[in-house]
Enzyme design. Structure first.
Site, PDB file in Angstrom:
ATOM      1  N   GLU A  53     -12.537  -2.301  12.288  1.00  0.00           N
ATOM      2  CA  GLU A  53     -12.539  -1.564  11.018  1.00  0.00           C
ATOM      3  C   GLU A  53     -13.655  -2.041  10.102  1.00  0.00           C
ATOM      4  OE1 GLU A  53      -8.908  -1.944   8.746  1.00  0.00           O
ATOM      5  OE2 GLU A  53      -9.761  -0.920   7.022  1.00  0.00           O
ATOM      6  N   GLU A  58       0.826  -1.213   0.000  1.00  0.00           N
ATOM      7  CA  GLU A  58       0.000   0.000   0.000  1.00  0.00           C
ATOM      8  C   GLU A  58       0.859   1.262   0.000  1.00  0.00           C
ATOM      9  OE1 GLU A  58      -2.734  -0.617   3.334  1.00  0.00           O
ATOM     10  OE2 GLU A  58      -4.122  -1.607   1.974  1.00  0.00           O
ATOM     11  N   ASP A 114      -8.202  -9.246   3.995  1.00  0.00           N
ATOM     12  CA  ASP A 114      -7.999  -8.114   4.900  1.00  0.00           C
ATOM     13  C   ASP A 114      -9.056  -8.017   5.993  1.00  0.00           C
ATOM     14  OD1 ASP A 114      -7.155  -5.832   6.055  1.00  0.00           O
ATOM     15  OD2 ASP A 114      -7.701  -4.490   4.428  1.00  0.00           O
TER      16      ASP A 114
HETATM   17  O1  GCW Z   1      -7.099  -3.070   6.470  1.00  0.00           O
HETATM   18  C1  GCW Z   1      -6.221  -2.196   5.847  1.00  0.00           C
HETATM   19  C2  GCW Z   1      -6.568  -0.857   6.429  1.00  0.00           C
HETATM   20  C3  GCW Z   1      -5.409   0.123   6.438  1.00  0.00           C
HETATM   21  C4  GCW Z   1      -4.222  -0.564   7.114  1.00  0.00           C
HETATM   22  C5  GCW Z   1      -3.847  -1.788   6.281  1.00  0.00           C
HETATM   23  C6  GCW Z   1      -2.721  -2.589   6.907  1.00  0.00           C
HETATM   24  C7  GCW Z   1      -2.500   0.344   8.511  1.00  0.00           C
HETATM   25  O2  GCW Z   1      -7.650  -0.336   5.711  1.00  0.00           O
HETATM   26  O3  GCW Z   1      -5.829   1.249   7.146  1.00  0.00           O
HETATM   27  O4  GCW Z   1      -3.121   0.294   7.255  1.00  0.00           O
HETATM   28  O5  GCW Z   1      -4.950  -2.661   6.202  1.00  0.00           O
HETATM   29  O6  GCW Z   1      -3.018  -3.536   7.606  1.00  0.00           O
HETATM   30  O7  GCW Z   1      -1.566  -2.267   6.688  1.00  0.00           O
END
Ligand code: GCW
Length: 685
Positions: free
Chosen positions: A368, A267, A340
């Site tokens: 989240e 990311e 995720d």
């Molecule tokens: O789930 C996603 C989240 C991001 C997070 C990323 C990760 C810290 O939306 O906010 O960043 O994973 O785990 O690196």
């Protein structure tokens, strides 16, 4: 012990009652019911905490004498201890402290103390804080960071800071958590500058007596960003020397520093691949710097890029070939599922695939994707399902728990991490019931064989004890409070799956905030794997992501017999159906219903379950203090409204593809699709 630190502890324990009705006391509410005499030949700050906790929380026979015995025993591992009704024996002072908390927990939950050896499942039980240095928290829903703040006094350590860090450390120690990563994995290089490291030292000094070791997330490009070096290439000598020096500086401030957590080449974060190097090259360079001090590297496997056809495969594709190439003080930190932290995912195949290097699970305690701090969702049933999943790594019975806790292959280090849900809110976690998730993470990290129901039972007794002291042992309290509240908690995760993403649907959230529904969200400029249609693949034929051998072939990353089981639509567990298959709308499921009807039934059921939780909660009013009662009541109303939006939004959206009626015995949607979509867009613009 010095008088000053003794007084500090007294004041700190005494200060708890000020917050009594707002949930600030967490599961540590019990006050002593009688006198106890605690004896220990050794004295130290940690032992004093153990003694004081026993004196403050004693619920056993008044006038009893408890012996704390530091004595080596091979049967006791790491932080473990032997407990009997009036004695705790351990190899270490921390073992004594954990034993003291266990003794109190057993008294307070009416669990008879028989002689037992209690060893932890994982050596390192760590919270990951996604706290930014300006005090904001990524995916945090309970106020600002307890560690960091912005402004000109950002680095000034106040008495208030110290008080909250102590309370935090105590809460962690009481459930066996022994590590904290203090900053976000999307790390700022500034964390490694001297001002911030001094604050890290101050935090570490407060956490240490409670056994909580400090770790930091670091940015891979720090040598360039703060070191003035031209590259961050892990094989460059200057870079290696820079990290060695930095690590030395950290240990001079924090002698028991735990190590680094790294998000690299993920990311947009920098990493070794930026220099044509592998994850192993990057991780090993840091591991070598930490090795002389017994520090570890937790290297995250959460990687994917937009070019890949199936995001669910990428972590495996990148890490599996590197198995065996990491140093023994590197642990690969893998999210429970391959994508995720979705409401439900199958386990990540990396837990089975990596055999030569250690792998640690990363769970997300902060909600989240599970309703933030608004929805009541008890996560332990999901974690239990994950930990008990059979990977077949070493024949049947090779659960994720045993692949990661060292019981299948010997591992130098074992660890588990949870992304914290803690902030400065009075009740710490935003929702009174979100405290149960912090509690459950700690308890499962200590003992990965506990059931989610046992944990819920404990948590309810400890958390609602003060108002129910007179009820705790009564049938009335058990039948009319404990049982219904526990049932609500145990049902709450499946309810969320039902109204958000049933039958293996995943990642159909509204963009950015990941709270409400957004299966429609797909702006032209956005990379495909950041839009819900990439995941649900709905068309007029059916819905779901084809990951079978004739689709993306993600099934082949699983060990047999799972591969064949997941690959065949008939044997694939229905909870993962649309994760692995693109299924026609009129395909008949085990219930005899068509896929479309079953989807509708699940969404409706989820909503009805939340309506049921409201009834359950209203009925227990007399057993809960007014503040916490009203707070939860209001949150449940909001959760109901949001579940209704999920149901209406998803059913009306998918109906455009299925072209079938919503079964007539179900309540009709009460929103228009257009309105739900506009609401989503208005929040994300
Ligand atoms: O789930 C996603 C989240 C991001 C997070 C990323 C990760 C810290 O939306 O906010 O960043 O994973 O785990 O690196």
């Amino acid at each position: 012990m010095k008088m000053k630190s003794f007084l500090n502890i007294v004041l700190f324990v005494a200060s708890f009652n000020l917050w009594a009705e707002y949930g600030h006391n967490l599961w540590l509410r019990a006050r002593n019911q009688g006198r106890v005499h605690v004896v220990c030949a050794k004295s130290s700050t940690t032992i004093s905490i153990a003694k004081m906790e026993l004196e403050q929380g004693w619920q056993g026979k008044s006038g009893a004498s408890v012996l704390l015995k530091l004595k080596s025993d091979k049967k006791i591992k790491g932080d473990g201890f032997v407990i009997s009704s009036l004695e705790i024996q351990a190899n270490t002072e921390l073992g004594i402290l954990y034993g003291a908390y266990e003794m109190l927990r057993r008294e307070q939950t009416n669990n008879i103390v028989s002689t037992e050896i209690i060893n932890p499942s994982y050596e390192r039980r760590i919270l990951n804080h996604w706290d930014n240095l300006d005090g904001s928290i990524e995916r945090g829903y309970s106020g600002k960071s307890i560690f960091w703040k912005s402004g000109k006094d950002a680095l000034v350590v106040t008495q208030k800071d110290i008080a909250i860090w102590k309370e935090y450390a105590r809460a962690n120690a009481s459930i066996g958590i022994n590590g904290a990563v203090l900053d976000n994995v999307n790390a700022s290089p500034l964390i490694l500058t001297s001002g911030y490291l001094k604050r890290v030292k101050a935090i570490a000094d407060v956490l240490r007596p409670f056994g909580v070791r400090t770790y930091l997330s670091v940015k891979f490009s720090s040598p360039v960003l703060i070191g003035g070096i031209k590259t961050s290439d892990p094989l460059n000598l200057e870079v290696i020397q820079w990290w060695n020096k930095k690590v030395k500086e950290i240990y001079s401030l924090v002698p028991d520093f735990g190590g680094f957590l790294i998000k690299a080449n993920s990311e947009g974060q920098p990493g070794p691949q930026d220099f044509g190097r592998t994850h192993a090259d990057g991780a090993n360079m840091l591991a070598d710097a930490l090795k002389p001090y017994d520090g570890i590297v937790m290297w995250r496997a959460f990687v994917y890029d937009s070019s890949d056809h199936d995001r669910a495969k990428q972590a495996y594709n990148e890490f599996m070939p590197l198995d065996g190439q990491f140093r023994d003080n590197v642990i690969i930190q893998v999210k429970n599922g391959p994508i995720d932290f979705q409401p439900r995912e199958p386990f990540s195949p990396l837990f089975e695939a990596m055999k030569k290097n250690s792998v640690m699970p990363e769970l997300q305690i902060t909600q989240e994707y599970l309703g933030h701090s608004v929805h009541l969702v008890y996560l332990a049933p999901m974690w239990e399902e994950f930990l008990k999943s059979d990977t077949y790594q070493n024949g049947s019975g090779s659960t994720v728990a045993s692949c990661t806790d060292g019981s299948i292959f010997p591992q130098k280090y074992t660890a588990i991490a949870g992304v914290a849900n803690i902030g400065l809110d009075t009740n710490w976690c935003g929702h009174q019931f979100a405290q149960a998730n912090w509690y459950a993470f700690g308890r499962l990290a200590w003992n990965n064989q506990l059931t989610s129901e046992q944990i819920a039972n404990e948590w309810i007794k400890l958390t609602f004890s003060s108002e129910s002291e007179q009820h705790l042992n009564t049938t009335d309290w058990t039948e009319n409070f404990l049982i219904p509240v526990k049932q609500m908690m145990m049902e709450s995760h499946e309810a969320a799956v039902n109204y958000m993403m049933p039958l293996g649907l995943h990642h159909i959230f509204a963009a950015e905030h990941h709270y409400g529904p957004g299966p429609w969200w797909a702006p032209k400029y956005m990379r495909k794997d950041w839009t819900p249609p990439y995941y649900h693949q709905a068309d007029t034929i059916g819905v779901g992501f084809n990951r079978t051998t004739i689709g993306s072939d993600a099934v082949s990353e699983y060990h047999e017999p799972l591969k064949s089981q997941f690959n065949d639509v008939k044997s694939c567990p229905e909870r993962y159906l649309l994760w692995f298959h693109h299924v026609p709308w009129d395909y008949k499921l085990k219930s005899g219903n068509s896929l479309w009807d079953e989807i509708c039934l699940h969404y409706d059921k989820g909503l009805q379950q939340v309506r049921g939780f409201q009834k359950t909660w209203d009925k227990v009013q007399q057993y809960v203090d007014a503040d916490r009662f009203v707070e939860v009541q209001v949150k449940l109303r909001n959760q109901s409204q949001n579940a209704q939006l999920w149901k209406d939004g998803c059913l009306l959206y998918f109906q455009q593809f299925s072209r079938k009626p919503i079964p007539y015995n179900l309540e009709r949607p009460i929103h228009n699709l257009q309105d739900v979509m506009e609401l989503d867009f208005s929040k994300t613009e």
